[in-house]
Write a protein that holds these residues in place. Structure first.
Motif, mmCIF file in Angstrom:
data_model
loop_
_atom_site.group_PDB
_atom_site.id
_atom_site.type_symbol
_atom_site.label_atom_id
_atom_site.label_comp_id
_atom_site.label_asym_id
_atom_site.label_seq_id
_atom_site.Cartn_x
_atom_site.Cartn_y
_atom_site.Cartn_z
ATOM 1 N N VAL A 1 53.161 49.366 42.201
ATOM 2 C CA VAL A 1 52.873 48.525 41.034
ATOM 3 C C VAL A 1 52.358 47.154 41.478
ATOM 4 O O VAL A 1 51.409 46.609 40.901
ATOM 5 C CB VAL A 1 54.128 48.380 40.149
ATOM 6 N N MET A 2 52.973 46.624 42.523
ATOM 7 C CA MET A 2 52.557 45.323 43.045
ATOM 8 C C MET A 2 51.150 45.394 43.648
ATOM 9 O O MET A 2 50.308 44.516 43.385
ATOM 10 C CB MET A 2 53.553 44.841 44.100
ATOM 11 N N ILE A 3 50.882 46.425 44.436
ATOM 12 C CA ILE A 3 49.573 46.542 45.089
ATOM 13 C C ILE A 3 48.463 46.743 44.069
ATOM 14 O O ILE A 3 47.431 46.055 44.103
ATOM 15 C CB ILE A 3 49.587 47.702 46.105
ATOM 16 N N PHE A 4 48.661 47.670 43.140
ATOM 17 C CA PHE A 4 47.643 47.902 42.114
ATOM 18 C C PHE A 4 47.485 46.685 41.208
ATOM 19 O O PHE A 4 46.369 46.326 40.807
ATOM 20 C CB PHE A 4 47.998 49.129 41.279
ATOM 21 N N GLY A 5 48.595 46.035 40.887
ATOM 22 C CA GLY A 5 48.536 44.857 40.025
ATOM 23 C C GLY A 5 47.807 43.690 40.658
ATOM 24 O O GLY A 5 47.260 42.831 39.954
ATOM 25 N N SER A 6 47.777 43.651 41.982
ATOM 26 C CA SER A 6 47.092 42.546 42.658
ATOM 27 C C SER A 6 45.580 42.617 42.492
ATOM 28 O O SER A 6 44.884 41.635 42.753
ATOM 29 C CB SER A 6 47.448 42.549 44.146
ATOM 30 N N PHE A 7 45.076 43.775 42.059
ATOM 31 C CA PHE A 7 43.636 43.934 41.844
ATOM 32 C C PHE A 7 43.249 43.890 40.363
ATOM 33 O O PHE A 7 42.085 44.068 40.029
ATOM 34 C CB PHE A 7 43.156 45.261 42.444
ATOM 35 N N MET A 8 44.235 43.671 39.463
ATOM 36 C CA MET A 8 43.958 43.635 38.034
ATOM 37 C C MET A 8 43.654 42.217 37.562
ATOM 38 O O MET A 8 43.882 41.237 38.290
ATOM 39 C CB MET A 8 45.155 44.195 37.259
ATOM 40 N N ASN A 9 43.183 42.100 36.335
ATOM 41 C CA ASN A 9 43.030 40.770 35.736
ATOM 42 C C ASN A 9 44.373 40.339 35.165
ATOM 43 O O ASN A 9 45.325 41.112 35.092
ATOM 44 C CB ASN A 9 41.938 40.767 34.657
ATOM 45 N N ASN A 10 44.450 39.089 34.718
ATOM 46 C CA ASN A 10 45.730 38.528 34.299
ATOM 47 C C ASN A 10 46.248 39.099 32.985
ATOM 48 O O ASN A 10 47.401 38.869 32.621
ATOM 49 C CB ASN A 10 45.631 37.002 34.204
ATOM 50 N N ILE A 11 45.427 39.830 32.234
ATOM 51 C CA ILE A 11 45.878 40.470 30.997
ATOM 52 C C ILE A 11 46.360 41.888 31.262
ATOM 53 O O ILE A 11 47.433 42.302 30.809
ATOM 54 C CB ILE A 11 44.737 40.467 29.951
ATOM 55 N N GLU A 12 45.592 42.637 32.013
ATOM 56 C CA GLU A 12 45.948 44.026 32.306
ATOM 57 C C GLU A 12 47.224 44.132 33.114
ATOM 58 O O GLU A 12 48.020 45.054 32.933
ATOM 59 C CB GLU A 12 44.785 44.699 33.048
ATOM 60 N N VAL A 13 47.463 43.175 34.008
ATOM 61 C CA VAL A 13 48.624 43.233 34.881
ATOM 62 C C VAL A 13 49.926 43.040 34.107
ATOM 63 O O VAL A 13 51.001 43.453 34.561
ATOM 64 C CB VAL A 13 48.503 42.166 36.001
ATOM 65 N N MET A 14 49.871 42.437 32.908
ATOM 66 C CA MET A 14 51.074 42.174 32.136
ATOM 67 C C MET A 14 51.738 43.448 31.612
ATOM 68 O O MET A 14 52.877 43.412 31.163
ATOM 69 C CB MET A 14 50.730 41.263 30.954
#
Length: 276
Positions: A31-44
Motif C-alpha cells: 500500500v505504501m509503495i503503490f501509494g507513493s506513485f499516486m496523486n494526493n487525492i487517489e492516495v487518500m
C-alpha cells in the motif's frame, strides 16, 4: 509412517501460519509503495491497487523539498560513527571480561546483561546530556546510540571470544606483548564475523530510529531521514503520497543492506552462540 505424516502436516501448518503472518507486513508495505506513485487525492483511499497514473515526480519532489540529501548524510554520519564506537568499545570490554575470571568481571558482565532488559529513561538521559553541555548536537545522539547497543554487542562478543583459546594470549604475553597488542593483533582478526554482524544490526537499529533524534536534535538541519517525513505531515496538511515516497526512500538503504548482508548476520549470531 504415521509419525512422518504428522510431521508433514505440522510443517504445512507452520508454513501456512508464517505466510499469513508475513501478509501483515507485506500488504501495508505494498500500500505504501503503490501509494507513493499516486496523486494526493487517489492516495487518500488507502487501498491495495495500482495507481491509475504513475507519478514518478513524487520522488523528485520529496528529495527536493524534504532535504533528503542532507538528512541522508546526517544519517550516514550518525550511524557510521555509532557503529564504529560500539564495535570498538564492546569488543574491548568483552575481551577483558571474558579473559579475567574475577568477581568484578562477573559483576560487570551481569551489569551489561541487565542492559538488555532495562529500558532507557529519556528524561534522565536528557538531563545528563544537558549537564555535559552537548544537548541538541549530533555528538549526543551518536554517544547515546553507541551506548544503547552496547549490552547486546558485549553479550555477542563474549560468546565468541570465549571460544578463542587462552593459549594464544599466553604465548603472546611470553613474547613480550601487552594487553592492547594481544587484542588488536590476535583477537581482532578472529572476531571479524561478529564485527560484521554487530555493524549490520547496529546500522539497522540506528537508521530506523526516530525517537532519539526527535528528542535530542533541536535543529531540523541535523535531522535524519526518518524525521524528514514531518516536512510533509503537518497539522493542517498531509500529503500522503509524498509521505509514502519519503518512507520508501528512507527504508531503501536498510532493505539493500539486509538483502546483501543477511548471511553475515546469521553466521555471526551462530558463531557467537554455538562457539560460546
Amino acid at each position: 509412517m504415521n509419525y512422518t505424516r504428522k510431521m508433514a502436516w505440522r510443517n504445512y501448518l507452520v508454513e501456512g501460519f508464517l505466510i499469513l503472518a508475513s501478509l501483515i507486513i507485506i500488504l501495508p508495505m505494498l500500500v505504501m509503495i503503490f501509494g507513493s506513485f499516486m496523486n494526493n487525492i487517489e492516495v487518500m483511499k488507502f487501498t491495495l491497487r495500482l495507481p491509475s497514473e504513475w507519478h514518478f515526480s513524487n520522488y523528485a519532489t520529496v528529495f527536493r523539498e524534504g532535504g533528503l540529501a542532507r538528512a541522508f548524510w546526517n544519517g550516514i554520519l550518525i550511524t557510521g560513527v555509532s557503529c564504529f564506537l560500539n564495535i570498538f568499545t564492546s569488543s574491548a570490554a568483552a575481551f577483558i571480561l571474558t579473559r579475567r575470571d574475577t568477581k568484578l568481571s562477573n559483576f560487570l558482565y551481569m551489569f551489561f546483561f541487565m542492559g538488555l532488559i532495562a529500558p532507557m529513561s529519556t528524561i534522565t538521559t536528557i538531563r545528563v546530556v544537558q549537564w555535559f553541555g552537548f544537548y541538541g548536537s549530533i555528538t549526543s545522539v551518536i554517544l547515546i546510540y553507541a551506548s544503547l547497543n552496547t549490552a547486546f554487542s558485549v553479550f555477542l562478543y563474549s560468546g565468541f571470544i570465549r571460544s578463542i583459546p587462552k593459549a594464544l594470549d599466553e604465548v603472546a604475553f611470553l613474547e613480550g606483548a601487552g594487553t592492547l597488542s594481544v587484542f588488536f593483533k590476535i583477537v581482532t582478526p578472529l572476531i571479524l564475523p561478529v564485527n560484521a554482524t554487530v555493524a549490520i544490526m547496529v546500522f539497522m537499529s540506528v537508521w530506523n530510529d526516530i525517537t532519539i533524534p526527535l528528542y535530542f536534535l533541536t535543529d531540523s538541519s541535523d535531522w535524519t531521514m526518518p524525521l524528514s517525513v514531518y516536512n510533509f505531515y503537518g497539522k493542517f496538511s498531509r500529503d500522503w503520497n509524498l509521505i509514502f515516497a519519503d518512507l520508501v526512500l528512507t527504508s531503501l538503504p536498510v532493505f539493500i543492506l539486509y538483502l546483501f548482508c543477511q548471511k553475515y548476520i546469521v553466521s555471526g549470531l551462530t558463531a557467537g552462540a554455538v562457539k560460546g
